[in-house]
Design a protein around this motif. Structure first.
Motif, PDB file in Angstrom:
ATOM      1  N   TYR A 162       0.807  -1.210   0.000  1.00 19.48           N
ATOM      2  CA  TYR A 162       0.000   0.000   0.000  1.00 19.48           C
ATOM      3  C   TYR A 162       0.847   1.269   0.000  1.00 19.48           C
ATOM      4  O   TYR A 162       0.333   2.359   0.058  1.00 19.48           O
ATOM      5  N   ARG A 163       2.132   1.104  -0.078  1.00 16.56           N
ATOM      6  CA  ARG A 163       3.033   2.243  -0.098  1.00 16.56           C
ATOM      7  C   ARG A 163       2.868   2.989  -1.417  1.00 16.56           C
ATOM      8  O   ARG A 163       2.791   2.385  -2.478  1.00 16.56           O
ATOM      9  N   VAL A 164       2.816   4.296  -1.343  1.00 17.30           N
ATOM     10  CA  VAL A 164       2.679   5.113  -2.544  1.00 17.30           C
ATOM     11  C   VAL A 164       3.991   5.038  -3.314  1.00 17.30           C
ATOM     12  O   VAL A 164       5.078   5.140  -2.754  1.00 17.30           O
ATOM     13  N   SER A 165       3.867   4.861  -4.631  1.00 18.21           N
ATOM     14  CA  SER A 165       5.055   4.756  -5.470  1.00 18.21           C
ATOM     15  C   SER A 165       5.786   6.086  -5.524  1.00 18.21           C
ATOM     16  O   SER A 165       5.281   7.126  -5.113  1.00 18.21           O
ATOM     17  N   ASP A 166       7.000   6.070  -6.059  1.00 17.32           N
ATOM     18  CA  ASP A 166       7.806   7.278  -6.148  1.00 17.32           C
ATOM     19  C   ASP A 166       7.139   8.337  -7.024  1.00 17.32           C
ATOM     20  O   ASP A 166       7.330   9.523  -6.831  1.00 17.32           O
ATOM     21  N   SER A 167       6.363   7.917  -8.013  1.00 15.41           N
ATOM     22  CA  SER A 167       5.691   8.886  -8.876  1.00 15.41           C
ATOM     23  C   SER A 167       4.521   9.547  -8.151  1.00 15.41           C
ATOM     24  O   SER A 167       4.068  10.607  -8.539  1.00 15.41           O
ATOM     25  N   GLY A 168       4.016   8.900  -7.102  1.00 13.40           N
ATOM     26  CA  GLY A 168       2.932   9.476  -6.309  1.00 13.40           C
ATOM     27  C   GLY A 168       1.570   9.358  -6.938  1.00 13.40           C
ATOM     28  O   GLY A 168       0.600   9.848  -6.396  1.00 13.40           O
ATOM     29  N   SER A 169       1.468   8.690  -8.071  1.00 10.46           N
ATOM     30  CA  SER A 169       0.182   8.646  -8.756  1.00 10.46           C
ATOM     31  C   SER A 169      -0.673   7.455  -8.369  1.00 10.46           C
ATOM     32  O   SER A 169      -1.888   7.536  -8.418  1.00 10.46           O
ATOM     33  N   GLU A 170      -0.069   6.361  -8.000  1.00  9.77           N
ATOM     34  CA  GLU A 170      -0.843   5.159  -7.733  1.00  9.77           C
ATOM     35  C   GLU A 170      -0.087   4.266  -6.762  1.00  9.77           C
ATOM     36  O   GLU A 170       1.130   4.180  -6.823  1.00  9.77           O
ATOM     37  N   PRO A 171      -0.784   3.592  -5.848  1.00  5.88           N
ATOM     38  CA  PRO A 171      -0.103   2.675  -4.945  1.00  5.88           C
ATOM     39  C   PRO A 171       0.589   1.576  -5.728  1.00  5.88           C
ATOM     40  O   PRO A 171       0.136   1.165  -6.796  1.00  5.88           O
ATOM     41  N   THR A 172       1.706   1.077  -5.184  1.00  6.97           N
ATOM     42  CA  THR A 172       2.468   0.067  -5.904  1.00  6.97           C
ATOM     43  C   THR A 172       1.724  -1.250  -6.005  1.00  6.97           C
ATOM     44  O   THR A 172       1.944  -2.015  -6.926  1.00  6.97           O
ATOM     45  N   GLY A 173       0.815  -1.541  -5.080  1.00  7.45           N
ATOM     46  CA  GLY A 173       0.075  -2.789  -5.108  1.00  7.45           C
ATOM     47  C   GLY A 173      -1.179  -2.713  -5.954  1.00  7.45           C
ATOM     48  O   GLY A 173      -1.890  -3.687  -6.100  1.00  7.45           O
ATOM     49  N   GLY A 174      -1.463  -1.573  -6.522  1.00  4.99           N
ATOM     50  CA  GLY A 174      -2.680  -1.406  -7.306  1.00  4.99           C
ATOM     51  C   GLY A 174      -3.838  -1.096  -6.384  1.00  4.99           C
ATOM     52  O   GLY A 174      -4.034  -1.757  -5.380  1.00  4.99           O
ATOM     53  N   GLY A 175      -4.563  -0.062  -6.677  1.00  4.52           N
ATOM     54  CA  GLY A 175      -5.673   0.331  -5.829  1.00  4.52           C
ATOM     55  C   GLY A 175      -6.931  -0.422  -6.185  1.00  4.52           C
ATOM     56  O   GLY A 175      -7.040  -1.014  -7.259  1.00  4.52           O
ATOM     57  N   LEU A 176      -7.884  -0.417  -5.263  1.00  6.90           N
ATOM     58  CA  LEU A 176      -9.152  -1.066  -5.539  1.00  6.90           C
ATOM     59  C   LEU A 176      -9.880  -0.331  -6.665  1.00  6.90           C
ATOM     60  O   LEU A 176     -10.428  -0.947  -7.563  1.00  6.90           O
ATOM     61  N   MET A 177      -9.853   0.986  -6.603  1.00  7.56           N
ATOM     62  CA  MET A 177     -10.468   1.787  -7.661  1.00  7.56           C
ATOM     63  C   MET A 177      -9.444   2.810  -8.130  1.00  7.56           C
ATOM     64  O   MET A 177      -9.020   3.666  -7.389  1.00  7.56           O
ATOM     65  N   SER A 178      -9.023   2.710  -9.327  1.00 11.71           N
ATOM     66  CA  SER A 178      -8.090   3.698  -9.850  1.00 11.71           C
ATOM     67  C   SER A 178      -8.846   4.655 -10.769  1.00 11.71           C
ATOM     68  O   SER A 178      -9.949   4.362 -11.234  1.00 11.71           O
ATOM     69  N   VAL A 179      -8.255   5.767 -11.025  1.00  9.68           N
ATOM     70  CA  VAL A 179      -8.874   6.776 -11.889  1.00  9.68           C
ATOM     71  C   VAL A 179      -9.089   6.206 -13.287  1.00  9.68           C
ATOM     72  O   VAL A 179     -10.106   6.474 -13.934  1.00  9.68           O
ATOM     73  N   ARG A 180      -8.169   5.388 -13.732  1.00 15.50           N
ATOM     74  CA  ARG A 180      -8.276   4.798 -15.062  1.00 15.50           C
ATOM     75  C   ARG A 180      -9.498   3.875 -15.171  1.00 15.50           C
ATOM     76  O   ARG A 180     -10.204   3.881 -16.181  1.00 15.50           O
ATOM     77  N   VAL A 181      -9.761   3.106 -14.128  1.00 14.34           N
ATOM     78  CA  VAL A 181     -10.912   2.191 -14.140  1.00 14.34           C
ATOM     79  C   VAL A 181     -12.218   2.980 -14.132  1.00 14.34           C
ATOM     80  O   VAL A 181     -13.149   2.664 -14.883  1.00 14.34           O
ATOM     81  N   VAL A 182     -12.288   3.999 -13.289  1.00 12.77           N
ATOM     82  CA  VAL A 182     -13.497   4.822 -13.234  1.00 12.77           C
ATOM     83  C   VAL A 182     -13.723   5.530 -14.567  1.00 12.77           C
ATOM     84  O   VAL A 182     -14.851   5.592 -15.069  1.00 12.77           O
TER      85      VAL A 182
END
Length: 107
Positions: free
Chosen positions: A6-26
């Protein structure tokens, strides 16, 4: 790198483990809903133009002299099409996430 998924990646855009709901999916679900709304609106208007008595018989206000079936067909078709598109988009997004989760992770 930590073991925390659940750690935020270095880019800060998306968690490294993949979020339950991402902006791309919505965005994908809403885009499919938009396509469904366009298709539904076209179907509703076509139905109103080809068979205007359909909407007149469905609604009690259809017997009024100023009743116009085309806007009714447009509104109902777009609304129902959007709802159907959101359902289809959600099913496709869930299927994609499920298939992705079944694939072995590459290191």
């Amino acid at each position: 790198m930590t073991d925390n998924p659940y750690r935020v990646s270095d880019s800060g855009s998306e968690p490294t483990g993949g979020g339950l709901m991402s902006v791309r999916v919505v965005a994908f679900i809403l885009a499919v809903g938009g396509v469904g709304a366009l298709v539904g609106a076209a179907a509703g208007v076509s139905l109103a133009v080809l068979i205007p008595s359909y909407y007149e018989q469905i609604f009690s206000s259809g017997s009024f002299p100023n009743f116009s079936p085309v806007p009714v067909g447009l509104g109902l078709g777009a609304t129902q099409g959007f709802g159907g598109g959101v359902v289809v988009g959600t099913v496709l997004a869930v299927a994609d996430r499920w298939l992705t989760s079944r694939q072995p992770r590459q290191k």
